[in-house]
Structure formats: C-alpha cells, structure tokens
Design a protein around this motif. Structure first.
Motif, short mmCIF file in Angstrom:
data_model
loop_
_atom_site.label_atom_id
_atom_site.label_comp_id
_atom_site.label_asym_id
_atom_site.label_seq_id
_atom_site.Cartn_x
_atom_site.Cartn_y
_atom_site.Cartn_z
N GLU A 1 -5.28 2.52 2.45
CA GLU A 1 -6.25 2.02 3.42
C GLU A 1 -6.63 3.15 4.37
O GLU A 1 -5.88 4.13 4.54
CB GLU A 1 -5.67 0.85 4.21
N ILE A 2 -7.79 3.00 4.98
CA ILE A 2 -8.29 4.00 5.93
C ILE A 2 -8.54 3.29 7.26
O ILE A 2 -9.23 2.26 7.31
CB ILE A 2 -9.60 4.63 5.44
N LEU B 1 0.83 -1.19 0.00
CA LEU B 1 0.00 0.00 0.00
C LEU B 1 0.87 1.25 0.00
O LEU B 1 1.92 1.30 0.63
CB LEU B 1 -0.91 0.01 1.22
N ALA B 2 0.40 2.29 -0.70
CA ALA B 2 1.14 3.54 -0.75
C ALA B 2 0.90 4.39 0.49
O ALA B 2 1.78 5.15 0.90
CB ALA B 2 0.75 4.33 -2.00
N ALA B 3 -0.27 4.26 1.11
CA ALA B 3 -0.61 5.15 2.22
C ALA B 3 -1.63 4.52 3.15
O ALA B 3 -2.47 3.72 2.75
CB ALA B 3 -1.16 6.47 1.67
N THR B 4 -1.53 4.92 4.42
CA THR B 4 -2.54 4.60 5.43
C THR B 4 -3.06 5.91 6.00
O THR B 4 -2.27 6.75 6.45
CB THR B 4 -1.96 3.75 6.57
N VAL B 5 -4.36 6.10 5.95
CA VAL B 5 -4.99 7.28 6.55
C VAL B 5 -5.48 6.89 7.94
O VAL B 5 -6.19 5.89 8.10
CB VAL B 5 -6.16 7.80 5.71
N ILE B 6 -5.10 7.66 8.96
CA ILE B 6 -5.46 7.35 10.35
C ILE B 6 -6.30 8.49 10.90
O ILE B 6 -5.88 9.65 10.89
CB ILE B 6 -4.20 7.13 11.20
N ILE C 1 -1.57 3.46 14.23
CA ILE C 1 -0.20 3.18 13.79
C ILE C 1 0.11 1.70 13.94
O ILE C 1 0.70 1.07 13.05
CB ILE C 1 0.80 4.02 14.61
N ASP C 2 -0.30 1.12 15.06
CA ASP C 2 -0.01 -0.29 15.32
C ASP C 2 -0.65 -1.21 14.28
O ASP C 2 -0.14 -2.31 14.01
CB ASP C 2 -0.52 -0.69 16.72
N ASP C 3 -1.75 -0.76 13.69
CA ASP C 3 -2.49 -1.63 12.76
C ASP C 3 -2.23 -1.29 11.29
O ASP C 3 -2.75 -1.96 10.40
CB ASP C 3 -3.99 -1.51 13.05
N ALA C 4 -1.43 -0.26 11.05
CA ALA C 4 -1.23 0.23 9.68
C ALA C 4 -0.35 -0.71 8.86
O ALA C 4 0.60 -1.30 9.38
CB ALA C 4 -0.62 1.62 9.71
N ALA D 1 -11.67 0.64 4.09
CA ALA D 1 -11.62 1.23 5.43
C ALA D 1 -12.05 0.23 6.48
O ALA D 1 -12.78 -0.72 6.21
CB ALA D 1 -12.53 2.47 5.49
N ARG D 2 -11.56 0.44 7.70
CA ARG D 2 -11.98 -0.35 8.85
C ARG D 2 -11.98 0.54 10.08
O ARG D 2 -11.30 1.57 10.13
CB ARG D 2 -11.09 -1.57 9.05
N ILE D 3 -12.76 0.11 11.07
CA ILE D 3 -12.88 0.87 12.32
C ILE D 3 -12.36 0.01 13.46
O ILE D 3 -12.81 -1.11 13.67
CB ILE D 3 -14.33 1.30 12.58
#
Length: 303
Positions: free
Chosen positions: A47-48, A14-19, A87-90, A69-71
């Motif tokens: 991913e979100i 993945l290129a990016a994770t949005v937190i 961060i831990d899940d990214a 996305a996930r919550i």
C-alpha cells in the motif's frame, strides 16, 4: 479528489507500506506515485500512504492516484509529523519511507523486501539514493551533491540513514518510538541515533534504489547546511554538549578533500576545483551558523 483519513482494512496481509510526506509538491509526488505504480511487486502486496502536510492545499483535480494508494492529512507542520501520521495508518509490518521528490526504481520494493527477508535479525535498512541531474548536463553544485553531499552508504556505515530511502520494521519503531515531530530538520538522524543506542543494527540496501534530483543551486545547499547545522546543535544541546568555541580551524580549506576530488575519474580538474569551492563555502556557512546560533543568540538573551 478528496482526502481520506480512515484506515482501510487490508484484505490480505500486506508485505509493505510506502510512506511519503508531501508539502506543496503535487507534480513531484505524481512522478513518485507513477514510479510506485510501475513496481515489479504485485499491487495487492503493498500500500502507498502519502501524507499532505498542508490540509488547505487541495489535491489537483487531474491528480492520478494508484488503486493501492491513499492520501491523508497532517496539520502539524513538518515532514516528521507527516511520517508519524503515515505510521499510525499503516497496515503492513515493513515500512518504506521515501520523499515526494524521489523516483523509486521498478525493483525498489522487491529488493527491499528481499534484504529484509534475508536478514530477519536486522530492523533498519538504508536504501540506495542515486542522484540525477535536473537537466541534460551536470552543474557544479549538483556534482557536489553526488561526491560530497547525499552519500547514503557512508551514513549507513555510521549507523544512520536519510528518510529519502529508509526501510524499517514496525517492531523497531514500536521499540524506539516515533520520529520527533517537534523538529523540522534532522529528525531522521535523531531517530537513527536512538535506534543505534538501542542496539538496532542497520544494513545498506544497495539494490533498493530511489533516484533523487541533485540540488541545483548553491542557495539550496546553503539553506540545507544551515538547517542541518541547527539540528546538530539542538541534538547536542539535549545531550548537554554546548561548545561555544567556533570551529575556526575549518576556515582552512581541506586539501585532503581536494586530493580525493582530483582523483575522481569522472571529474575534470576544473570540475573538481569547482566542487571543492562549493565544499569550502559550505564549511564557512556552517561556522557562521554556529556563531549565530550559539554566540549571537546567547548575547541577545543576556540583554
């Protein structure tokens, strides 16, 4: 809709994770996620992760979650604890931090990725935060936010950036550490101070835009001013800097600020004077908060 906590393995890098931390703000989060669902970047490239900071607050049944996305849940109070959970899940190596009340521009992720690719030597980027009114017309307190409040570019020039739009490489977080999850305010500045001390440069990402509603009331500004002043005093105390002399010189209105406001082409004289008035009220609030936290609390502790 149920909350998910297990990490999903990425099918491709993945290129990016949005937190995004969220706390009792499902309606605002829905708008934020809808904006992220409209990104010009392909959905399989990012991913979100939204982190619910009150696990007892169930996700509304009509809530729309993008496919990428996930919550997650984080019971420890505070947005910084929630961000650390994300961060831990990214899965990606480039993190885009924003808030649930922000509205990312369609080019937000592409622009952030481009500046990161163009500057591989830089690990921190402060994205552009564009303030918008809550209604059809700007109020005086909203205009204060625009001209003297949330000025991301000026923060970046000082080596900092607010987490409403902060882009970080995983490698920098690994070096500097996670956010301080013991604080409820000012954790973004404290983290950036650590990164700056570690020699990590920062750039302003002008084209990576999120829109943020300006604070609509004086009460909201006062609450924020007190919270930020308390966080500043705590940071100073950790550094051994405790000055019990109140900054009474700040009771004198800043005529330099007034002159600058009167020179703004988009402010009438009446509006400029109104924004200046808000600025002065908040100066007084910060002084009284300093006295309350340093003098009065100290006096109580001596009893």
């Amino acid at each position: 809709m149920t909350q998910q906590s297990a990490r999903r393995p990425a099918r491709r890098p993945l290129a990016a994770t949005v937190i995004i931390p969220t706390y009792h703000s499902w309606n605002q989060l829905q708008i934020c996620l809808d904006c992220l669902a409209s990104q010009t970047l392909n959905t399989d490239q990012f991913e979100i992760i939204a982190v619910n900071n009150d696990p007892s607050d169930q996700i509304p049944s009509e809530f729309r979650l993008p496919a990428n996305a996930r919550i997650l849940s984080e019971a420890k109070p505070g947005s910084y604890a929630a961000r650390n959970r994300g961060i831990d899940d990214a899965n990606a190596d480039l993190f885009f931090f924003t808030d649930s009340d922000c509205q990312p521009d369609p080019q937000y992720l592409k622009a952030g990725l481009k500046i990161a690719q163009d500057h591989p030597e830089v690990g921190r980027f402060g994205g552009n935060v564009v303030l918008i009114p809550n209604g059809e017309e700007w109020t005086t307190t909203e205009l204060y936010d625009v001209h003297l409040g949330l000025e991301q570019q000026k923060w970046v020039e000082r080596g900092r950036a607010v987490t409403a739009n902060l882009i970080l490489r995983r490698s920098v977080i690994d070096q500097v550490g996670r956010f301080n999850d013991k604080v409820l305010s000012g954790g973004d500045m404290e983290w950036n101070d650590r990164a700056k001390a570690a020699g990590e440069p920062i750039l302003f990402a002008e084209e990576a835009i999120v829109r943020h509603p300006a604070r609509r009331s004086l009460g909201e500004h006062i609450t924020k001013a007190r919270r930020i002043e308390g966080a500043r005093l705590r940071r100073n105390a950790k550094r051994g800097i405790v000055n019990y002399i109140p900054p009474v010189h700040k009771l004198i209105p800043s005529f330099k600020t007034l002159k600058n406001l009167l020179g703004k082409s988009d402010l009438s004289t009446r509006r400029a004077l109104g924004v200046w008035g808000v600025h002065y009220v908040l100066r007084v609030v910060k002084i009284t908060e300093t006295i309350r936290l340093l003098w009065l609390r100290r006096a109580d502790q001596r009893k």
